[in-house]
Enzyme design. Structure first.
Site, PDB file in Angstrom:
ATOM      1  CG  HIS A 186      -2.171  -0.690   1.043  1.00 48.78           C
ATOM      2  ND1 HIS A 186      -2.887  -1.264   2.061  1.00 48.78           N
ATOM      3  CD2 HIS A 186      -2.875  -0.927  -0.085  1.00 48.78           C
ATOM      4  CE1 HIS A 186      -3.967  -1.832   1.563  1.00 48.78           C
ATOM      5  NE2 HIS A 186      -3.974  -1.645   0.276  1.00 48.78           N
ATOM      6  CD  GLU A 428       3.001 -16.055 -23.961  1.00 47.12           C
ATOM      7  OE1 GLU A 428       3.412 -15.287 -23.086  1.00 47.12           O
ATOM      8  OE2 GLU A 428       1.838 -16.491 -23.994  1.00 47.12           O
ATOM      9  CG  ASP A 452       5.562 -16.233 -20.281  1.00 45.34           C
ATOM     10  OD1 ASP A 452       6.106 -16.598 -19.212  1.00 45.34           O
ATOM     11  OD2 ASP A 452       4.364 -15.938 -20.348  1.00 45.34           O
ATOM     12  CB  CYS A 499       2.323  -7.103 -25.367  1.00 45.41           C
ATOM     13  SG  CYS A 499       2.269  -8.890 -25.500  1.00 45.41           S
TER      14      CYS A 499
HETATM   15  C1  PEP Z   1       4.680 -11.950 -21.749  1.00 46.78           C
HETATM   16  O1  PEP Z   1       4.775 -13.151 -21.491  1.00 46.78           O
HETATM   17  O2  PEP Z   1       5.602 -11.272 -22.207  1.00 46.78           O
HETATM   18  C2  PEP Z   1       3.419 -11.228 -21.482  1.00 46.78           C
HETATM   19  C3  PEP Z   1       3.253  -9.984 -21.891  1.00 46.78           C
HETATM   20  O3  PEP Z   1       2.419 -11.867 -20.824  1.00 46.78           O
HETATM   21  P1  PEP Z   1       2.406 -12.202 -19.263  1.00 46.78           P
HETATM   22  O4  PEP Z   1       3.404 -11.295 -18.597  1.00 46.78           O
HETATM   23  O5  PEP Z   1       0.996 -11.943 -18.853  1.00 46.78           O
HETATM   24  O6  PEP Z   1       2.776 -13.642 -19.221  1.00 46.78           O
HETATM   25 MG    MG Z   2       3.125 -14.510 -21.119  1.00 44.88          MG
END
Ligand code: PEP
Ligand code: MG
Length: 566
Positions: A186, A428, A452, A499
């Site tokens: 927090h 990934e 990942d 991402c």
């Molecule tokens: C990733 O694996 O890079 C990803 C964006 O998904 P997560 O972090 O939710 O596994």
């Molecule tokens: Mg992932």
């Protein structure tokens, strides 16, 4: 120098205000007039609730509704007939109010602490806050008023509680140092929301620092500099000014396109977990959503969300984004996230186990209901579907077949959806990288999940500190994997985004520009920084950097070189 966790960026230079814990010791007294003691207790409850309401109002204005709700929960608890009744029963049995409050609160603290459940254990902290607040009122102790702190104050406290935060005036408090707390506690969330530099978990801060002494709080590095000499103060003043200048300068990138110095345009999207996060993405100037982690809709509840509930959430995100692209990742559960009601078996190796697309393809009714919800929402904006953890062409085909089934169900029911909805692959896994050419022939887009991809390429658990030295997106093998995925997408003529966290890393950006990434998806606070970092590079400069990096054989070499190249 004292080391801690940098929980809120920036540099604060100021004088310590020690918010020492007040002694709440008392000598229990005999109660002769029970009615008078009951009245004393009830007045204290009223005063406690009034104080708390005032604090909640203040915190709502400075920080937000959620933080205010945490405090208002204290009122609900102390007024709860069970807690309140038990305290009054003890007073009726001739115990003094202090003792009665302490004893019953302790009972709740022990009960909550024993559960081992993080959320319930957090409630024990709330009861401690209630107990201390009530005792202070009953004992007539007036707290050090944080709201009276003069300009240039650094708050030093064992634990920053929500009720303390309510008194913080952003203009006067230049830094926060605590002895407890983590990145996600927090205190950290509140410090970041207030944009005050903070270093948490500094052991011995309360005993080694004293009120009035000058210190420097470096929230970016997680350091507290004590007794700084003149030249050190000058150095950090310059650092602070440059940090603030950079922050202001970033605002120049708001409302602008995302372009490199040589004019190539990119899409700059945000990662979100709930429709509410879409509001943050918009406020941060995100141009779309590159990853909607739908597992958050499935967590913290006891049953599956219905198709309608999901439809509403996806539609809401799309409406908030005003029709900009929203890439919805289908359920990715397992590994690090748990959903008890799915009844998944404990696995030796959850990150390699029965999760994500694997689980969905075996639980087709549940999966189809999610796909139908996404399809229905696609009638309201530019929504796209993305499958996580793809390792084979079969999985992609099977998933797409289920999308087609979901579509025909909707057609039969006469429900609108986007007939041309795009279906993409989250690349990934090492396998998806190696067969990226094959996947690119059958997917509408790729998004590289480096969180990942790094783990699966390096065979290094993303959460295991002992192998953290291997877990880096700058390992030559991971860089090659990223390059390959982007190249395969480009050759097939499909868009390719990233991402994973690496998309926001300034050192990764020239490589991604050179390889031909088309979309970046990052957390909301990173949007303007990434736009600025993309604008720094021309394509040919990025190509030169990438060519050098591709020749390097070790991660250390790559990182050292990229640091200088920036
Ligand atoms: C990733 O694996 O890079 C990803 C964006 O998904 P997560 O972090 O939710 O596994
Ligand atoms: Mg992932």
């Amino acid at each position: 120098m004292l080391k801690g966790i940098g929980a809120s960026e920036g540099i604060g230079i100021g004088r310590v205000m020690m918010v020492a814990e007040q002694s709440l010791d008392y000598v229990p007294k005999d109660v002769t007039d029970v009615d008078a003691e009951l009245e004393r207790f009830r007045n204290a409850v009223d005063e406690f609730c009034n104080n708390t309401t005032e604090q909640a109002d203040a915190i709502r204005k400075s920080t937000g509704d959620k933080e205010a709700e945490i405090l208002l929960g204290h009122i609900t608890m102390i007024r709860d007939p069970f807690m309140n009744g038990e305290i009054e029963n003890l007073i009726k049995a001739e115990q003094c109010a202090e003792k009665a409050v302490e004893q019953i609160c302790q009972m709740f603290i022990d009960m909550f602490s024993a559960t081992g459940d993080e959320v319930t254990m957090q409630r024990a902290t709330d009861v401690k806050d209630i107990r201390d607040g009530m005792l202070a009122i009953l004992l007539g102790i007036h707290e050090v008023k944080i709201s009276d702190a003069p300009a240039g104050t650094v708050l030093v406290v064992k634990e920053l509680t929500p009720s303390m935060t309510a008194g913080i005036n952003k203009e006067n408090i230049v830094g926060i140092v605590t002895e407890t707390g983590s990145q996600t506690s927090h205190s950290a969330i509140l410090a970041r929301a207030l944009e005050i530099p903070a270093v948490l978990s500094v052991s011995g801060a309360v005993t080694s620092l004293s009120s009035g002494e000058q210190i420097i709080v470096d929230g970016s590095e997680g350091e507290v500099i004590t007794a700084p000499a003149e030249d050190v103060i000058a150095e950090y003043t310059a650092k602070r000014d440059s940090f603030l200048r950079d922050k202001r300068e970033l605002e120049n990138y708001r409302g602008q396109k995302t372009v490199s110095a040589s004019g190539e345009e990119y899409e700059l999207f945000c990662n979100i977990g709930t429709p509410k996060d879409a509001t943050k993405a918009m406020a941060a100037d995100g141009e779309g959503v590159g990853l909607f982690r739908t597992e958050f809709l499935f967590m913290d509840r006891n049953v599956l969300p219905t198709e309608d509930e999901q439809f509403e959430a996806y539609k809401q995100a799309s409406l908030i984004m005003k029709g900009a692209p929203v890439i919805i990742r289908t359920l990715d559960i397992g590994g690090d996230k748990e959903i008890p009601y799915l009844g998944l078996e404990k696995e030796e190796n959850p990150f390699m186990g029965f999760r994500a697309i694997r689980y969905c393809l075996k639980n087709r009714d549940m999966f189809k209901s999610q796909l139908k919800a996404i399809l229905r929402a696609s009638a309201f904006g530019d929504i796209r579907i993305m499958f996580p953890l793809i390792t084979t062409v079969d999985e992609l085909r099977d998933g797409k077949a289920l999308v087609e089934e979901a579509k025909s169900d909707l057609r039969v029911s006469g429900i609108a959806f986007d007939e041309n909805i795009k279906v993409g692959v989250m690349t990934e896994t090492a396998s998806s990288g190696v067969i990226a050419d094959m996947l690119a022939e059958e997917a509408d887009f790729f998004s590289i999940g480096t969180n990942d991809l790094t783990g699966y390429t390096m065979a290094a658990d993303r959460g295991n500190g002992d192998v953290a030295y291997l877990y880096s997106p700058f390992q030559p093998s991971v860089i090659r994997m990223i390059k390959r995925i982007i190249t395969c997408a480009s050759e097939a003529g499909i868009p390719v985004g990233m991402c994973g966290e690496a998309a926001a890393n300034p050192m990764m950006i020239p490589l991604l520009i050179s390889f031909g990434l088309t979309e970046f998806s990052v957390s909301a606070p990173s949007v303007l920084k990434v736009r600025k970092n993309i604008a720094k590079w021309t394509k040919s400069e990025a190509d030169a950097v990438a060519a050098k990096v591709l020749e390097m054989k070790t991660e250390a070499e790559v990182v050292a070189y990229l640091k200088t190249a920036l």
